[in-house]
Motif scaffolding. Structure first.
Motif, mmCIF file in Angstrom:
data_model
loop_
_atom_site.group_PDB
_atom_site.id
_atom_site.type_symbol
_atom_site.label_atom_id
_atom_site.label_comp_id
_atom_site.label_asym_id
_atom_site.label_seq_id
_atom_site.Cartn_x
_atom_site.Cartn_y
_atom_site.Cartn_z
ATOM 1 N N GLY A 312 -37.131 -3.463 5.023
ATOM 2 C CA GLY A 312 -37.586 -2.086 5.168
ATOM 3 C C GLY A 312 -37.087 -1.390 6.422
ATOM 4 N N TYR A 313 -36.899 -2.149 7.494
ATOM 5 C CA TYR A 313 -36.535 -1.543 8.781
ATOM 6 C C TYR A 313 -35.117 -0.970 8.805
ATOM 7 N N PHE A 314 -34.280 -1.321 7.833
ATOM 8 C CA PHE A 314 -32.889 -0.859 7.838
ATOM 9 C C PHE A 314 -32.767 0.659 7.711
ATOM 10 N N LYS A 315 -33.761 1.307 7.112
ATOM 11 C CA LYS A 315 -33.626 2.755 6.897
ATOM 12 C C LYS A 315 -33.883 3.571 8.155
ATOM 13 N N TYR A 316 -34.319 2.895 9.213
ATOM 14 C CA TYR A 316 -34.612 3.607 10.464
ATOM 15 C C TYR A 316 -33.479 3.409 11.469
ATOM 16 N N SER A 317 -33.479 4.250 12.503
ATOM 17 C CA SER A 317 -32.482 4.116 13.568
ATOM 18 C C SER A 317 -32.852 2.967 14.504
ATOM 19 N N GLY A 318 -31.947 2.686 15.438
ATOM 20 C CA GLY A 318 -32.116 1.546 16.335
ATOM 21 C C GLY A 318 -33.455 1.448 17.040
ATOM 22 N N PRO A 319 -33.923 2.513 17.718
ATOM 23 C CA PRO A 319 -35.193 2.412 18.447
ATOM 24 C C PRO A 319 -36.378 2.066 17.557
ATOM 25 N N VAL A 320 -36.407 2.617 16.333
ATOM 26 C CA VAL A 320 -37.516 2.308 15.421
ATOM 27 C C VAL A 320 -37.381 0.888 14.897
ATOM 28 N N ARG A 321 -36.157 0.500 14.565
ATOM 29 C CA ARG A 321 -35.940 -0.884 14.114
ATOM 30 C C ARG A 321 -36.449 -1.886 15.146
ATOM 31 N N LYS A 322 -36.108 -1.586 16.388
ATOM 32 C CA LYS A 322 -36.491 -2.503 17.473
ATOM 33 C C LYS A 322 -38.001 -2.649 17.568
ATOM 34 N N LEU A 323 -38.743 -1.595 17.227
ATOM 35 C CA LEU A 323 -40.194 -1.635 17.291
ATOM 36 C C LEU A 323 -40.815 -2.488 16.200
ATOM 37 N N ILE A 324 -40.233 -2.452 14.985
ATOM 38 C CA ILE A 324 -40.949 -2.987 13.831
ATOM 39 C C ILE A 324 -40.356 -4.259 13.221
ATOM 40 N N TYR A 325 -39.178 -4.708 13.674
ATOM 41 C CA TYR A 325 -38.547 -5.833 12.980
ATOM 42 C C TYR A 325 -39.208 -7.171 13.294
ATOM 43 N N THR A 326 -40.056 -7.206 14.303
ATOM 44 C CA THR A 326 -40.700 -8.458 14.701
ATOM 45 C C THR A 326 -42.157 -8.230 15.088
ATOM 46 N N THR A 327 -42.951 -9.271 14.961
ATOM 47 C CA THR A 327 -44.356 -9.207 15.388
ATOM 48 C C THR A 327 -44.519 -9.692 16.822
ATOM 49 N N ASN A 328 -43.429 -9.730 17.584
ATOM 50 C CA ASN A 328 -43.512 -10.162 18.984
ATOM 51 C C ASN A 328 -44.545 -9.378 19.796
ATOM 52 N N PRO A 329 -44.765 -8.066 19.531
ATOM 53 C CA PRO A 329 -45.797 -7.354 20.295
ATOM 54 C C PRO A 329 -47.186 -7.978 20.158
ATOM 55 N N ILE A 330 -47.535 -8.450 18.968
ATOM 56 C CA ILE A 330 -48.857 -9.074 18.797
ATOM 57 C C ILE A 330 -48.837 -10.498 19.344
ATOM 58 N N GLU A 331 -47.682 -11.169 19.221
ATOM 59 C CA GLU A 331 -47.563 -12.506 19.805
ATOM 60 C C GLU A 331 -47.668 -12.432 21.327
ATOM 61 N N GLY A 332 -47.082 -11.372 21.911
ATOM 62 C CA GLY A 332 -47.190 -11.183 23.360
ATOM 63 C C GLY A 332 -48.623 -10.965 23.788
ATOM 64 N N LEU A 333 -49.382 -10.220 22.984
ATOM 65 C CA LEU A 333 -50.802 -10.021 23.281
ATOM 66 C C LEU A 333 -51.539 -11.352 23.275
ATOM 67 N N HIS A 334 -51.248 -12.193 22.287
ATOM 68 C CA HIS A 334 -51.896 -13.510 22.212
ATOM 69 C C HIS A 334 -51.591 -14.346 23.454
ATOM 70 N N ARG A 335 -50.334 -14.303 23.882
ATOM 71 C CA ARG A 335 -49.963 -15.090 25.066
ATOM 72 C C ARG A 335 -50.726 -14.612 26.299
#
Length: 397
Positions: A312-335
């Motif tokens: 799904g992320y392919f239809k967006y530009s680079g900055p949006v792709r970078k935001l949504i292609y991974t769940t690292n933001p929630i993993e970072g919160l857990h850490r």
């Protein structure tokens, strides 16, 4: 009335002696406050002198002629300068109500509980908090007392966990907490949830909780590859886009790839998820199947079966792709939360865990004061793909 108190107080305190003790403590490097501090005995004298003045004024104002002094009661008083035994005078009739230190008051510094809550919020263990309080305030405090103080957080936590949420969140990351990005580009922990396992029923409960608290729409839900997660999301938010975590998909794939093939296989995967468009990515996926399909059929099938939610992320530009292609933001919160909870070997109750996690989250959120970078660009793109949600803050059709 106040003149009597001042006179008696002045008479009991030798300020020359106080000055000598303070200067001596400074020269010798001894503390002015806390255990054996130079100020502590003088604070005791000042308070007791004031109490003596209070009872004298009380007896003078009493209409009962038979009322008179009746000894003193001792109690340990905690102050910012240390703890000591305070002698409070009493009267025969029991009508004397001291004001400077009230009958059941055991602490002269209201900041003690605030200090305990603050140190608890910073991730300190009960043992460390007790040592800290004893060192600073010269007062021994038990784990049970600390737990009782921190229990004052429970109503606050319950209120926070049930607070109303915004109607639309452009991006929400889930597992096991729910972390949203609001329409102003600011991050927010929507809630945290506990369960023995994270099956579809558990996540259905989480999603229904968000809906009950006012969330009408999630535009993009970023999750890992947990089976039936996308179905649970779309059952509550039917038009939400589900973006599976590319990083999790890669990790799960490499578990089944021989170590001697990992480097080459990984290079082939990079062509897929780094492609400039979905069409090009699908061509690379076909090449991956042709090259590795016989050797690693389960891996190839996983990418094919999950492709709709992976791509799904392919239809967006680079900055949006970078935001949504991974769940690292929630993993970072857990850490970050684990940094606060690691001081606890175990938790005696669910409430004990809730208190620690809540404090950790509030500490982390203090740093989330500005919008995400390139947020205006992100919103302009989301406005194209989700026009009804972005214009009316709800998707009614």
């Amino acid at each position: 009335m106040s003149q009597k108190i001042v006179t008696r107080t002045t008479g009991l305190v030798d300020y020359k002696e106080l000055e000598t003790n303070i200067l001596s403590s400074i020269r010798e490097g001894r503390p002015l406050t806390g255990r054996d501090g130079a100020l502590t005995p003088f604070i005791k004298r000042l308070l007791e002198a004031s109490l003596e003045g209070e009872i004298e004024n009380h007896l003078l104002a009493e209409s009962e002629e038979n009322n008179r002094r009746n000894g003193r009661n001792g109690k340990t008083l905690r102050t910012s300068a240390g703890s000591f035994e305070l002698l409070t005078p009493r009267d025969r009739e029991g009508s004397f109500e001291p004001q400077i230190v009230k009958k059941r008051q055991t602490s002269l510094h209201p900041e003690l509980e605030t200090k305990i809550l603050s140190t608890f919020a910073s991730g300190m263990s009960y043992r460390d908090i007790a040592s800290h309080v004893e060192e600073i305030y010269d007062h021994k405090i038990s784990a049970a007392e600390i737990s009782s103080i921190t229990d004052k957080l429970l109503p606050v936590i319950n209120e926070w966990r049930s607070r109303p949420l915004q109607s639309v969140y452009p991006i929400v990351f889930m597992r096991p907490a729910a972390k949203g990005v609001d329409q102003n580009g600011r991050k927010e922990v929507l809630g945290f949830y506990l369960a023995e396992s994270e099956g579809a029923n558990f996540w259905l409960g989480v999603l229904n909780d968000l809906k009950e608290r006012g969330v009408e729409d999630i535009l993009i839900a970023c999750v890992d590859g947990l089976k039936s997660f996308p179905a649970a999301i779309n059952s509550v938010f039917p038009k939400a886009e589900v973006q599976l975590c590319i990083v999790h998909q890669i990790r799960n794939s490499l578990k089944y790839v021989s170590s001697k093939d990992v480097k080459v296989f990984m290079n082939d995967l990079k062509k897929i998820y780094r492609a400039s468009s979905k069409e090009i990515a699908e061509n690379y996926l076909l090449e991956l199947e042709e090259k590795w399909g016989e050797k690693y059929p389960l891996v190839i099938r996983s990418w094919q079966n999950n492709w709709e939610n992976l791509s799904g992320y392919f239809k967006y530009s680079g900055p949006v792709r970078k935001l949504i292609y991974t769940t690292n933001p929630i993993e970072g919160l857990h850490r970050q939360i684990r940094k606060f909870t690691k001081t606890k070997g175990s938790f005696t109750s669910t409430n004990a865990l809730y208190k620690q996690v809540y404090c950790a989250i509030k500490k982390i959120e203090q740093k989330w004061i500005i919008a995400l970078p390139n947020w205006a660009l992100t919103m302009s793109q989301l406005g194209i793909f989700f026009p009804k949600s972005m214009s009316s803050n709800s998707r009614m059709s």
